[in-house]
Write an enzyme that holds these catalytic residues in place. Structure first.
Site, PDB file in Angstrom:
ATOM      1  CB  SER A  14       6.517  -0.525 -10.553  1.00  0.00           C
ATOM      2  OG  SER A  14       6.479  -1.049  -9.253  1.00  0.00           O
ATOM      3  NE  ARG A  15       9.539  -1.598  -6.827  1.00  0.00           N
ATOM      4  CZ  ARG A  15       9.648  -2.012  -5.592  1.00  0.00           C
ATOM      5  NH1 ARG A  15      10.527  -2.928  -5.282  1.00  0.00           N
ATOM      6  NH2 ARG A  15       8.902  -1.492  -4.644  1.00  0.00           N
ATOM      7  CG  ASP A  62      -1.678   2.844  -0.787  1.00  0.00           C
ATOM      8  OD1 ASP A  62      -1.559   1.617  -0.576  1.00  0.00           O
ATOM      9  OD2 ASP A  62      -1.480   3.709   0.091  1.00  0.00           O
ATOM     10  CB  VAL A  63      -3.408  -2.574  -2.975  1.00  0.00           C
ATOM     11  CG1 VAL A  63      -3.278  -2.616  -4.485  1.00  0.00           C
ATOM     12  CG2 VAL A  63      -2.143  -3.031  -2.273  1.00  0.00           C
ATOM     13  CB  SER A 141       4.736 -16.330   0.038  1.00  0.00           C
ATOM     14  OG  SER A 141       5.996 -16.765   0.523  1.00  0.00           O
ATOM     15  CE1 TYR A 154       5.231 -11.298   1.844  1.00  0.00           C
ATOM     16  CE2 TYR A 154       6.046 -13.512   2.303  1.00  0.00           C
ATOM     17  CZ  TYR A 154       5.750 -12.510   1.404  1.00  0.00           C
ATOM     18  OH  TYR A 154       5.966 -12.707   0.059  1.00  0.00           O
ATOM     19  CE  LYS A 158       2.384 -12.769   0.055  1.00  0.00           C
ATOM     20  NZ  LYS A 158       1.819 -12.047  -1.101  1.00  0.00           N
ATOM     21  CB  ILE A 187      11.040 -14.997  -7.021  1.00  0.00           C
ATOM     22  CG1 ILE A 187      10.031 -16.144  -6.836  1.00  0.00           C
ATOM     23  CG2 ILE A 187      11.097 -14.553  -8.492  1.00  0.00           C
ATOM     24  CD1 ILE A 187      10.373 -17.445  -7.516  1.00  0.00           C
TER      25      ILE A 187
HETATM   26  P1  NAP Z   1       8.832  -6.297  -5.299  1.00  0.00           P
HETATM   27  O1  NAP Z   1       9.853  -6.467  -6.363  1.00  0.00           O
HETATM   28  O2  NAP Z   1       9.208  -5.797  -3.948  1.00  0.00           O
HETATM   29  O3  NAP Z   1       7.651  -5.370  -5.902  1.00  0.00           O
HETATM   30  C1  NAP Z   1       6.536  -5.069  -5.109  1.00  0.00           C
HETATM   31  C2  NAP Z   1       5.466  -4.431  -5.959  1.00  0.00           C
HETATM   32  O4  NAP Z   1       4.339  -4.134  -5.095  1.00  0.00           O
HETATM   33  C3  NAP Z   1       5.911  -3.104  -6.543  1.00  0.00           C
HETATM   34  O5  NAP Z   1       5.335  -2.953  -7.815  1.00  0.00           O
HETATM   35  C4  NAP Z   1       5.338  -2.079  -5.561  1.00  0.00           C
HETATM   36  O6  NAP Z   1       5.081  -0.820  -6.156  1.00  0.00           O
HETATM   37  C5  NAP Z   1       4.026  -2.765  -5.211  1.00  0.00           C
HETATM   38  N1  NAP Z   1       3.465  -2.258  -3.950  1.00  0.00           N
HETATM   39  C6  NAP Z   1       4.040  -2.214  -2.723  1.00  0.00           C
HETATM   40  N2  NAP Z   1       3.197  -1.661  -1.831  1.00  0.00           N
HETATM   41  C7  NAP Z   1       2.070  -1.339  -2.513  1.00  0.00           C
HETATM   42  C8  NAP Z   1       0.847  -0.722  -2.163  1.00  0.00           C
HETATM   43  N3  NAP Z   1       0.585  -0.309  -0.920  1.00  0.00           N
HETATM   44  N4  NAP Z   1      -0.086  -0.534  -3.119  1.00  0.00           N
HETATM   45  C9  NAP Z   1       0.141  -0.933  -4.399  1.00  0.00           C
HETATM   46  N5  NAP Z   1       1.289  -1.528  -4.789  1.00  0.00           N
HETATM   47  C10 NAP Z   1       2.240  -1.713  -3.856  1.00  0.00           C
HETATM   48  O7  NAP Z   1       8.028  -7.654  -5.043  1.00  0.00           O
HETATM   49  P2  NAP Z   1       8.092  -9.092  -5.757  1.00  0.00           P
HETATM   50  O8  NAP Z   1       9.200  -9.850  -5.179  1.00  0.00           O
HETATM   51  O9  NAP Z   1       7.944  -8.953  -7.224  1.00  0.00           O
HETATM   52  O10 NAP Z   1       6.754  -9.720  -5.134  1.00  0.00           O
HETATM   53  C11 NAP Z   1       5.505  -9.670  -5.780  1.00  0.00           C
HETATM   54  C12 NAP Z   1       4.541 -10.565  -5.023  1.00  0.00           C
HETATM   55  O11 NAP Z   1       5.078 -11.881  -4.944  1.00  0.00           O
HETATM   56  C13 NAP Z   1       4.302 -10.129  -3.576  1.00  0.00           C
HETATM   57  O12 NAP Z   1       2.944 -10.362  -3.222  1.00  0.00           O
HETATM   58  C14 NAP Z   1       5.204 -11.044  -2.777  1.00  0.00           C
HETATM   59  O13 NAP Z   1       4.729 -11.235  -1.461  1.00  0.00           O
HETATM   60  C15 NAP Z   1       5.137 -12.312  -3.598  1.00  0.00           C
HETATM   61  N6  NAP Z   1       6.270 -13.219  -3.397  1.00  0.00           N
HETATM   62  C16 NAP Z   1       7.545 -12.839  -3.718  1.00  0.00           C
HETATM   63  C17 NAP Z   1       8.579 -13.750  -3.503  1.00  0.00           C
HETATM   64  C18 NAP Z   1      10.017 -13.434  -3.836  1.00  0.00           C
HETATM   65  O14 NAP Z   1      10.891 -14.253  -3.521  1.00  0.00           O
HETATM   66  N7  NAP Z   1      10.321 -12.321  -4.455  1.00  0.00           N
HETATM   67  C19 NAP Z   1       8.315 -14.995  -2.960  1.00  0.00           C
HETATM   68  C20 NAP Z   1       7.018 -15.326  -2.655  1.00  0.00           C
HETATM   69  C21 NAP Z   1       5.999 -14.433  -2.883  1.00  0.00           C
HETATM   70  P3  NAP Z   1       6.207   0.373  -6.117  1.00  0.00           P
HETATM   71  O15 NAP Z   1       7.261  -0.008  -7.114  1.00  0.00           O
HETATM   72  O16 NAP Z   1       5.446   1.593  -6.504  1.00  0.00           O
HETATM   73  O17 NAP Z   1       6.737   0.414  -4.713  1.00  0.00           O
END
Ligand code: NAP
Length: 247
Positions: A14-15, A62-63, A141, A154, A158, A187
Site C-alpha cells: 500500500s505504501r 494480515d501477514v 534491513s 526488529y 531481520k 529509506i
Molecule cells: P511502511 O511504509 O511502513 O509500509 C509498511 C507496509 O507493511 C504497509 O503496506 C502496511 O500495510 C504493511 N503491513 C504492516 N503490518 C502488516 C500486517 N500485519 N500484515 C500485512 N501487511 C502489513 O514500510 P516501508 O518503510 O516501506 O518498509 C517495507 C519493508 O522494508 C519492511 O519490511 C521494513 O522492515 C523494510 N525496511 C525499511 C527501511 C526503511 O528505511 N524504510 C529500512 C530497512 C528495511 P498498511 O498500509 O495496510 O498498514
C-alpha cells in the site's frame, strides 16, 4: 484474467517500498497482487496499479495471521493462479530499549516480520515446485548486520530472515526456486518519516552517499532478483544502503 502472465505477490504494497516494488514488477510484465491490511488500502493498490497500466489487484491480508495468509493465497490462485514471485515486504517496528520492551512489542514484531515469512513461503512453495520456477525475495534491513539500539526485536526478525533465506535457498534450489534477501538502509517512507530530526541527521552522517534512499531504489534491486538476469543468484543478501554499512 492474467493473460498468461506470471503472478507476483507483494505483501505490504500500500505504501513505501512495497508500493514501489509492485509498480516495478508490474512494469516488467508480471500480474501483481499487492496486499494492504484494510479494504481501503487494497482498493488504493488496485487504483494505482490501474493508473500505471499494470495488470493486477490489491487484496486485504494480515501477514501476522495464519488464516488470513491461507485465505489470501487461495484467493490469488482463484483469481489468477499460483504466485511464482513472492516479495515478503510487510514489516513493522515497535522500538524500545530491551529493559523497557513489553512482551507485546516483542511478539508483534516477531509475528509480523518473521513468522509471516514462514507462513507466506510455505503457502506458495507448492505452486512454485509444480512450476519448477520461483523467486522469493525477503526484505531485511541494515540493522540485521549493524545492530541498532532500541531495535532488538526488529533486528532479530531481520537477522532471522537472512538465515531463513540461506536455508530455504538450499532446500529449494533443485526445483528452480531462488530465495534472496534485500537489505535496505535508511529509506524515505512512512517507517522513517516520524524519526526525530536529530536522529535522522545522526543516521545521515553515517551514509557516504549523504541522503536517504528512495523506495524505487530498493524496488529496482527486487525487480532485478525477480528477473531472468537474476537467475543465478540464490541465498544472497543484497545490501542497498548508500554505503551506510559495508558487509
Ligand atoms: P511502511 O511504509 O511502513 O509500509 C509498511 C507496509 O507493511 C504497509 O503496506 C502496511 O500495510 C504493511 N503491513 C504492516 N503490518 C502488516 C500486517 N500485519 N500484515 C500485512 N501487511 C502489513 O514500510 P516501508 O518503510 O516501506 O518498509 C517495507 C519493508 O522494508 C519492511 O519490511 C521494513 O522492515 C523494510 N525496511 C525499511 C527501511 C526503511 O528505511 N524504510 C529500512 C530497512 C528495511 P498498511 O498500509 O495496510 O498498514
Amino acid at each position: 484474467m492474467t493473460h498468461g502472465k506470471s503472478i507476483a505477490l507483494i505483501t505490504g504494497a500500500s505504501r513505501g517500498i512495497g508500493k514501489a516494488t509492485a509498480l516495478a514488477l508490474g512494469r516488467n510484465g508480471l500480474f501483481v497482487v499487492g496486499t494492504a491490511t484494510t479494504e481501503a488500502g487494497a482498493a488504493a493498490i488496485t487504483t494505482f496499479l490501474r493508473e500505471a497500466s499494470v495488470s493486477g489487484q490489491g487484496m486485504v491480508a494480515d501477514v501476522s495471521d495464519d488464516h488470513s495468509v491461507t485465505a489470501l493465497i487461495e484467493d490469488i490462485v482463484t483469481l489468477a493462479g499460483p504466485p511464482v514471485v513472492v516479495v515478503n515486504n510487510a514489516g513493522v517496528t515497535r522500538d524500545n530499549l530491551l529493559l523497557r520492551m513489553k512482551a507485546e512489542e516483542w511478539e508483534t514484531v516477531i509475528n509480523t516480520n518473521l513468522n509471516s515469512i514462514y507462513r507466506v513461503c510455505k503457502a506458495c512453495l507448492k505452486g512454485m515446485t509444480k512450476a519448477r520456477f520461483g523467486r522469493i525475495i525477503n526484505i531485511s534491513s541494515v540493522v540485521a548486520s549493524s545492530g541498532n539500539a532500541g531495535q532488538t526485536n526488529y533486528a532479530a526478525t531481520k537477522a532471522g530472515i537472512e538465515g531463513f533465506t540461506r536455508s530455504l535457498a538450499k532446500e529449494a534450489g533443485s526445483r528452480g526456486i531462488t530465495v534472496n534477501a534485500v537489505s535496505p538502509g535508511f529509506i524515505e517512507t512512512d517507517m522513517t518519516h516520524d524519526l526525530p530530526e536529530e536522529h535522522k541527521l545522526a543516521l545521515l552522517a553515517q551514509v557516504p552517499l549523504g541522503r536517504l534512499g528512495q523506495p524505487e531504489e530498493i524496488a529496482a534491486v527486487v525487480a532485478f532478483l525477480a528477473s531472468e538476469e537474476g537467475s543465478y543468484i540464490t541465498g544472497e543478501t543484497l545490501h542497498v544502503n548508500g554505503g551506510m554499512h559495508m558487509a
